[in-house]
Design an enzyme around this catalytic site. Structure first.
Site, PDB file in Angstrom:
ATOM      1  CB  ALA A 242       6.042 -16.699  10.649  1.00  0.00           C
TER       2      ALA A 242
ATOM      3  N   GLY B 136       7.310 -17.706   5.441  1.00  0.00           N
ATOM      4  CA  GLY B 136       7.280 -16.255   5.265  1.00  0.00           C
ATOM      5  C   GLY B 136       8.525 -15.728   4.566  1.00  0.00           C
TER       6      GLY B 136
ATOM      7  CD  GLU C 286       3.829 -16.894   2.794  1.00  0.00           C
ATOM      8  OE1 GLU C 286       4.268 -16.818   3.962  1.00  0.00           O
ATOM      9  OE2 GLU C 286       2.636 -17.087   2.526  1.00  0.00           O
TER      10      GLU C 286
ATOM     11  CD  GLU D  54       4.007 -21.447   5.073  1.00  0.00           C
ATOM     12  OE1 GLU D  54       4.258 -22.338   4.228  1.00  0.00           O
ATOM     13  OE2 GLU D  54       4.487 -20.304   5.009  1.00  0.00           O
TER      14      GLU D  54
END
Ligand SMILES: NC(=O)c1ccc[n+]([C@@H]2O[C@H](COP(=O)([O-])OP(=O)(O)OC[C@H]3O[C@@H](n4cnc5c(N)ncnc54)[C@H](O)[C@@H]3O)[C@@H](O)[C@H]2O)c1
Length: 715
Positions: free
Chosen positions: A68, A116, A119, A139
């Site tokens: 992200a 992300g 993910e 994270e």
């Protein structure tokens, strides 16, 4: 089919669609708001198309997706739990739609797939990685947990043990480890990646690979019975909790999310993840750690800008003095590929420097971080010398001889006559003013400070100190050399102690005054370690060396007599007189004995309380809060002065200098962020309560001005 600013989709005649990530105007792909919204549009198209048989996902950049956009985090995290959950939900919906597409999906992971990015990959049916791929969920290092299905899909794909390990540590894994952990399905050379991913997709399309079975596995509950589940979760919470420590709650929160979701299907599991994510995102720890990430970006941008100003690369270096610091500098330079001459006046010094480098390299070989053959070539990059032969060929000389003004001046003048006229000379002095060291030089513009921290190979910070006459080129080349050595350079202006020692010694002055007022040093160590410091001040002084500290205290007192001159016999003075120099002679505040690994371990020294008696002037009642305030206020007021005087340019650099140079607790984000968390007005009031202790406890005018207008240091 789609041509956006972050994503493109093309449809081949054979019914294979290809989704390519290529964020325009950026060197890396990331899931910023734009990419998330384009993915939504792309999914609309993919779902509606009747012609697609399979989807291949790739990246047009060297990285796959780095995660992200962390620069967008602060605004989202401070917008309240509902907005945080909404932010997560948008992309979670995307990933679920991707997972549910009416045809198989295969992703070609060419480089970094982090956070992300991974993910996203986990939402695809198959993952084929290039051998250069680096994969992980970092994270928790930012004080949060994965929020786009990482805690849901990773345990279902790779098993709970891998998920706990990867998520709790936040580590980056290479392709081989990812394959062993079953996070990816195959690893191939980069040139074969596209072909291999396509082959895999065609196997799915033809029905040879059962991609739907994978979806069932990912969207159902975890395959653990009740007892297994309880054992696994309770054990990992205890283990991870102990490793992370109470100041870093995210790793355990991630496990809790996985536990809550273990017997649930995908949608409920994602809700559990979002709940825990929102909790973590609102902690001050996340704010601090995200702040540190942002500061790191600022730092590296500044360092790169300086490097661009350097007119030439540092190809050959030299270091004067092969002691603790010189040996460490030679090792680090050679390790990172810059050949270095290491000169000393004594063969014994050289032997020591070389054996230290040998020891460090052997450890790397033992830990399989280095091949024995590489060790040989690294050692060959260190050229020991007792003379100045070949110094006319070097681009930079780092002076690391004894901390003595006269000796340093003589050595600097001598070396200046041996090097080429445009070579940079940098001193690793820890206290002596760079401008005054430049006094005897004929080319003061080529001279600056390059202050490494001990031990050099471990400590990331290098202060590059610009003296009154230092040129931009000299600073630029020194920064370039620090970059080449893998260090984090911060350019500061010259003053006694520069930035880090200038603010560390007021902190230690606070400690000396606490002992004067009857506080027990072991208690202070415990209080400050609980506050977050890696070691308390007494232990720190032992590591620095009591003799070194006494010398530096003198320099600081001369430089800033109004606040740093003492009118009492301090703890360091009495220990020095008792020849207790700290770890270096196994006696300081504590005694030191070698542990099983051969490292000095501290043990209580019963004789020290008697030795310290002459420093105790009174016995005051002190709470733990008093101790924290009395230790931290002097550091805070001094660093504000450094900012006011332009010793350091920005609060970001000041905060990072303390994190990298002193181990200032990262979960507090840095000292300016800590002052912000208290508030300027409350901080001034707190300082006021202790102002009788002296000028170090008086809030600077600039802070009072901030208090009057309710301003923070960070925007
Ligand atoms: N030790 C630390 O924690 C630390 C941290 C940061 C900076 N520094 C600074 O680094 C410098 C070196 O400190 P150290 O701890 O490595 O000292 P050290 O005593 O371990 O090493 C000094 C070395 O310099 C050599 N030397 C003396 N005169 C010389 C000359 N004319 N030419 C070449 N070599 C000469 C000595 O033989 C010795 O090997 C000092 O300025 C110190 O303040 C030290």
């Amino acid at each position: 089919m789609f041509q956006g600013k972050a994503l493109q989709v093309s449809l081949h005649p054979d019914g294979i669609a290809e989704l390519t990530f290529d964020l325009q105007g950026e060197t890396v792909n990331k899931f910023n708001l734009l990419a998330v919204s384009e993915l939504e549009l792309v999914l609309d198209l993919l779902e509606q198309s009747k012609d697609i048989k399979g989807l291949l996902v790739s990246s047009a950049k060297d990285v796959f997706i780095v995660g992200a956009d962390i620069m967008e985090f602060a605004a989202v995290f401070s917008s309240g739990p509902e907005n945080i959950t909404r932010h997560l939900a948008t992309n979670n919906r995307n990933f679920c739609r991707l997972e549910d597409l009416p045809f198989p999906t295969v992703v070609a992971v060419n480089g970094f797939a982090l956070g992300g990015g991974l993910e996203f990959c986990l939402a695809c049916d198959y993952r084929i990685a290039s051998s250069a791929a680096k994969i992980g969920l970092p994270e928790t290092k930012l004080g949060i947990i994965p929020g786009w299905g990482g805690t849901v899909r990773l345990p279902r794909v790779a098993g709970l043990d891998t998920a706990v390990d990867w998520i709790a540590t936040g580590k980056e894994n290479d392709a081989k480890a990812a394959l062993e952990a079953r996070v990816v399905d195959a690893v191939v050379d980069l040139e074969k990646l596209h072909e291999a991913a396509l082959h895999c997709l065609l196997q799915c399309v033809s029905g040879k690979f059962n991609y739907l079975a994978r979806r069932t596995q990912k969207t159902g509950p975890l395959k653990l019975n009740f007892i297994e589940s309880m054992m696994a979760f309770e054990t990992s919470k205890a283990f991870v909790g102990a490793q992370a420590g109470r100041n870093y709650p995210a790793p355990v929160s991630a496990i809790k999310a996985m536990q809550k979701a273990a017997d649930k299907g995908r949608d409920e599991a994602l809700r559990a993840e979002a709940e825990n994510f929102a909790k973590m995102a609102q902690t001050s720890v996340a704010e601090s750690l995200v702040g540190i990430f942002v500061n790191e970006q600022i730092l590296s941008k500044k360092a790169k800008n300086w490097e661009r100003k350097a007119d030439k690369k540092i190809v050959r270096a030299a270091v004067l003095g092969a002691g603790i610091m010189g040996g460490g500098i030679a090792y680090q330079s050679a390790l990172k590929g810059v050949p270095i001459k290491m000169k000393d006046i004594a063969q014994s010094g050289i032997d020591l420097g070389l054996s230290e480098a040998n020891k460090l390299l052997s450890k790397r070989v033992e830990r399989k971080k280095l091949l024995p053959a590489e060790m040989g070539s690294i050692l060959n990059r260190i050229e020991p010398a007792l003379s100045y032969d070949g110094f006319d060929q070097v681009d930079i000389v780092v002076e690391a001889v004894v901390e003595n003004l006269k000796v340093k001046k003589a050595v600097l003048a001598e070396v200046e006559s041996k090097v080429s006229t445009d070579a940079v000379i940098a001193s690793n002095t820890s206290t002596i003013s760079i401008s005054s060291l430049a006094d005897g030089l004929s080319r003061p513009e080529n001279f600056c400070g390059m202050h490494f921290f001990n031990p050099v190979h471990m400590m990331p910070l290098v202060e590059v100190i610009r003296g009154a006459r230092t040129s931009d080129i000299a600073v630029a080349r020194t920064v370039a050399y620090a970059n080449a050595m893998g260090k984090k350079p911060i350019v500061v202006r010259d003053c006694p102690g520069f930035l880090v020692n200038r603010v560390l010694f007021p902190y230690l002055a606070g400690f000396a005054m606490l002992l004067r007022d009857g506080a027990d040093f072991q208690r202070i160590d415990k209080v400050m370690e609980t506050w977050g410091w890696p070691m308390g001040p007494a232990y720190l002084l032992d590591v620095v060396g009591i003799d070194t500290a006494v010398h530096a205290e003198k320099v600081m007192a001369e430089g800033f007599p109004d606040r740093m001159r003492r009118d009492f016999t301090s703890c360091t003075d009495v220990l020095f007189f008792a020849a207790r120099f700290g770890q270096k002679n196994e006696k300081g505040f504590y005694n030191y004995e070698l542990d099983k690994k051969g490292k000095p371990a501290k043990v209580v020294a019963p004789e020290v309380s008697e030795i310290l008696k002459p420093t105790i002037a009174r016995v005051a009642e002190l709470t733990d809060e008093d101790i924290i305030a009395r230790m931290m206020i002097p550091m805070a007021t001094e660093i504000i002065r450094c900012l006011d005087e332009g010793i350091v340019e920005t609060v970001s650099e000041a905060d990072m200098a303390l994190v990298y140079g002193t181990g200032f607790p990262p979960f507090r984000g840095g000292i300016f962020r800590w002052i912000d968390s208290i508030g300027a007005l409350a901080f001034c009031e707190m300082a006021n309560m202790y102002s009788a202790l002296g000028a170090l406890y008086v809030a600077p005018e600039s802070l009072k001005a901030k208090a009057a207008t309710n301003q923070k240091f960070y925007g």
